[in-house]
Design a protein around this motif. Structure first.
Motif, mmCIF file in Angstrom:
data_model
loop_
_atom_site.group_PDB
_atom_site.id
_atom_site.type_symbol
_atom_site.label_atom_id
_atom_site.label_comp_id
_atom_site.label_asym_id
_atom_site.label_seq_id
_atom_site.Cartn_x
_atom_site.Cartn_y
_atom_site.Cartn_z
ATOM 1 N N PHE A 170 0.812 -1.216 0.000
ATOM 2 C CA PHE A 170 0.000 0.000 0.000
ATOM 3 C C PHE A 170 0.850 1.273 0.000
ATOM 4 O O PHE A 170 0.482 2.263 -0.638
ATOM 5 C CB PHE A 170 -0.932 0.000 1.222
ATOM 6 C CG PHE A 170 -2.045 -1.011 1.119
ATOM 7 C CD1 PHE A 170 -3.104 -0.827 0.252
ATOM 8 C CD2 PHE A 170 -2.026 -2.163 1.890
ATOM 9 C CE1 PHE A 170 -4.127 -1.765 0.157
ATOM 10 C CE2 PHE A 170 -3.037 -3.098 1.805
ATOM 11 C CZ PHE A 170 -4.099 -2.907 0.936
ATOM 12 N N ARG A 171 1.969 1.280 0.705
ATOM 13 C CA ARG A 171 2.760 2.503 0.839
ATOM 14 C C ARG A 171 3.802 2.665 -0.258
ATOM 15 O O ARG A 171 4.061 3.777 -0.713
ATOM 16 C CB ARG A 171 3.444 2.532 2.205
ATOM 17 C CG ARG A 171 2.468 2.599 3.376
ATOM 18 C CD ARG A 171 3.218 2.701 4.694
ATOM 19 N NE ARG A 171 2.293 2.773 5.824
ATOM 20 C CZ ARG A 171 2.669 2.885 7.097
ATOM 21 N NH1 ARG A 171 3.969 2.938 7.388
ATOM 22 N NH2 ARG A 171 1.770 2.937 8.059
ATOM 23 N N GLN A 172 4.431 1.567 -0.678
ATOM 24 C CA GLN A 172 5.504 1.669 -1.661
ATOM 25 C C GLN A 172 5.183 0.951 -2.972
ATOM 26 O O GLN A 172 6.025 0.907 -3.868
ATOM 27 C CB GLN A 172 6.807 1.101 -1.069
ATOM 28 C CG GLN A 172 7.247 1.793 0.208
ATOM 29 C CD GLN A 172 8.609 1.317 0.675
ATOM 30 O OE1 GLN A 172 9.463 0.965 -0.133
ATOM 31 N NE2 GLN A 172 8.828 1.314 1.987
ATOM 32 N N ASN A 173 4.002 0.360 -3.051
ATOM 33 C CA ASN A 173 3.568 -0.331 -4.274
ATOM 34 C C ASN A 173 4.561 -1.433 -4.665
ATOM 35 O O ASN A 173 4.932 -1.588 -5.838
ATOM 36 C CB ASN A 173 3.399 0.672 -5.421
ATOM 37 C CG ASN A 173 2.593 0.097 -6.576
ATOM 38 O OD1 ASN A 173 1.845 -0.882 -6.414
ATOM 39 N ND2 ASN A 173 2.749 0.679 -7.759
ATOM 40 N N ILE A 174 5.007 -2.189 -3.662
ATOM 41 C CA ILE A 174 5.943 -3.297 -3.879
ATOM 42 C C ILE A 174 5.206 -4.597 -3.585
ATOM 43 O O ILE A 174 4.702 -4.803 -2.478
ATOM 44 C CB ILE A 174 7.187 -3.162 -2.977
ATOM 45 C CG1 ILE A 174 7.962 -1.883 -3.322
ATOM 46 C CG2 ILE A 174 8.087 -4.376 -3.123
ATOM 47 C CD1 ILE A 174 9.155 -1.630 -2.418
ATOM 48 N N ASP A 175 5.167 -5.459 -4.567
ATOM 49 C CA ASP A 175 4.491 -6.752 -4.419
ATOM 50 C C ASP A 175 5.521 -7.798 -4.018
ATOM 51 O O ASP A 175 6.464 -8.084 -4.762
ATOM 52 C CB ASP A 175 3.812 -7.143 -5.736
ATOM 53 C CG ASP A 175 2.979 -8.408 -5.589
ATOM 54 O OD1 ASP A 175 2.704 -8.787 -4.431
ATOM 55 O OD2 ASP A 175 2.612 -9.009 -6.619
ATOM 56 N N THR A 176 5.374 -8.349 -2.842
ATOM 57 C CA THR A 176 6.288 -9.372 -2.340
ATOM 58 C C THR A 176 5.490 -10.451 -1.638
ATOM 59 O O THR A 176 4.269 -10.346 -1.469
ATOM 60 C CB THR A 176 7.321 -8.757 -1.381
ATOM 61 O OG1 THR A 176 8.243 -9.761 -0.975
ATOM 62 C CG2 THR A 176 6.648 -8.166 -0.163
ATOM 63 N N ASN A 177 6.171 -11.497 -1.221
ATOM 64 C CA ASN A 177 5.503 -12.605 -0.538
ATOM 65 C C ASN A 177 6.255 -12.944 0.740
ATOM 66 O O ASN A 177 7.321 -12.390 1.031
ATOM 67 C CB ASN A 177 5.404 -13.829 -1.457
ATOM 68 C CG ASN A 177 6.749 -14.202 -2.072
ATOM 69 O OD1 ASN A 177 7.760 -14.250 -1.379
ATOM 70 N ND2 ASN A 177 6.758 -14.452 -3.376
ATOM 71 N N GLU A 178 5.697 -13.871 1.481
ATOM 72 C CA GLU A 178 6.269 -14.223 2.781
ATOM 73 C C GLU A 178 7.627 -14.894 2.640
ATOM 74 O O GLU A 178 8.523 -14.679 3.459
ATOM 75 C CB GLU A 178 5.291 -15.140 3.521
ATOM 76 C CG GLU A 178 5.700 -15.455 4.950
ATOM 77 C CD GLU A 178 4.629 -16.218 5.703
ATOM 78 O OE1 GLU A 178 4.927 -16.719 6.806
ATOM 79 O OE2 GLU A 178 3.495 -16.310 5.186
ATOM 80 N N GLU A 179 7.794 -15.701 1.595
ATOM 81 C CA GLU A 179 9.068 -16.395 1.406
ATOM 82 C C GLU A 179 10.197 -15.410 1.118
ATOM 83 O O GLU A 179 11.294 -15.511 1.695
ATOM 84 C CB GLU A 179 8.932 -17.395 0.258
ATOM 85 C CG GLU A 179 10.198 -18.211 0.009
ATOM 86 C CD GLU A 179 10.025 -19.196 -1.139
ATOM 87 O OE1 GLU A 179 11.007 -19.896 -1.470
ATOM 88 O OE2 GLU A 179 8.912 -19.253 -1.701
#
Length: 300
Positions: A170-179
């Motif tokens: 939401f803040r930096q528009n970075i899509d990442t995952n838990e791994e």
């Protein structure tokens, strides 16, 4: 009728006729005062009306006022023209003495003296410096900076991984995952001081033991104690730990001594080191000037 004698003290104030007359005059308005004066002159023939003015003979004379005769020279004009000024003026008299240009409070040595200033490195700056040494791409670097910013002053990572994933999205528009996030956390946990990036006290102590040089038998046993009997260790149920791992009394004492030496707040090490760096500014200086000791005050 009996007679008796008594003593009394009274304070009486009586005004003289002149005082009474003065008080009456003070009460007379200014507009009526002239008429009152004329009436008094008509009633009393002994009074005379005076005229304003003063005699010239009583005029004050300034005692400092001089006439032209007072300024007449004793000698002739030629006496002043024949004076040779060179007899009274010598070479170098126009120069200002060194003692007037020198300020004892600010000696010359102060110009070249450098006062040290304390420079502190915060815990966050130390983490970012080590982060710059990692070989990661731009996306991973932004994620790592966010994780470092989430560390508290003790060096712990209190936020949950799903919450950090939402913040990055939401803040930096970075899509990442838990791994991916867990891999970067493991990288940060290898930073100095040992134990940073841990999620709890158990993980913090284990990180410090795993990085302990030597990795002797006592260290391995201490790791087993924290992994399997952490709750019992915090509650000091040492007999249960000793029976579960079949430890001798000496081994148990060595394990406890090693765990107690670990730092439960690794992030506080940086702040404590900065607090200890207190520079002492001297009040005075002693300089050896050709074998003669000179003392000067520190004016800065």
């Amino acid at each position: 009728m009996a007679l008796h004698q008594s003593l009394q003290q009274k304070l009486l104030q009586k005004l003289s006729p002149q005082q009474i007359q003065l008080m009456k005059l003070l009460q007379v308005p200014t507009a009526i005062l002239d008429e009152r004066i004329k009436e008094e002159i008509e009633e009393n023939p002994a009074l005379e009306q005076g005229e304003e003015g003063h005699d010239e003979e009583f005029e004050p004379q300034d005692e400092f006022e001089k006439t032209e005769e007072d300024f007449e020279p004793d000698g002739s004009q030629d006496d002043y023209e024949n004076i040779d000024i060179s007899d009274y003026v010598h070479d170098g008299d126009d120069e200002v003495g060194d003692y007037r240009m020198r300020d004892d409070n600010y000696p010359e040595q102060d110009d070249n003296r450098v006062i040290p200033h304390k420079v502190e490195t915060t815990f966050n700056e130390l983490m970012l410096q080590q982060l710059g040494l990692l070989k990661i791409d731009e996306k991973q670097k932004k994620v790592a900076i966010h994780i470092v910013g989430s560390l508290d002053e003790d060096g712990y990572l209190r936020r949950e991984i799903p919450a950090m994933i939402d913040d990055l999205a939401f803040r930096q528009n970075i899509d990442t995952n838990e791994e991916e996030l867990s891999e970067i956390i493991l990288m940060i946990q290898q930073f100095d001081p040992p134990g940073v990036g841990a999620r709890n006290l158990q993980e913090c102590l284990l990180l410090q033991l795993e990085r302990k040089p030597g990795n002797d038998k006592t260290t391995q046993l201490a790791i087993k104690v924290l992994e399997k009997y952490f709750d019992e260790f915090t509650k000091k149920h040492y007999e249960k730990i000793q029976r579960g791992l079949d430890l001798s009394d000496e081994q148990l004492r060595d394990i406890i001594a090693q765990i107690v030496k670990l730092n439960p707040k690794p992030g506080g090490i940086v702040g404590d080191q900065n607090k200890g760096e207190n520079y002492v500014i001297p009040d005075f200086f002693i300089v050896n000037n050709n074998g003669k000791l000179e003392l000067t005050l520190n004016s800065k």
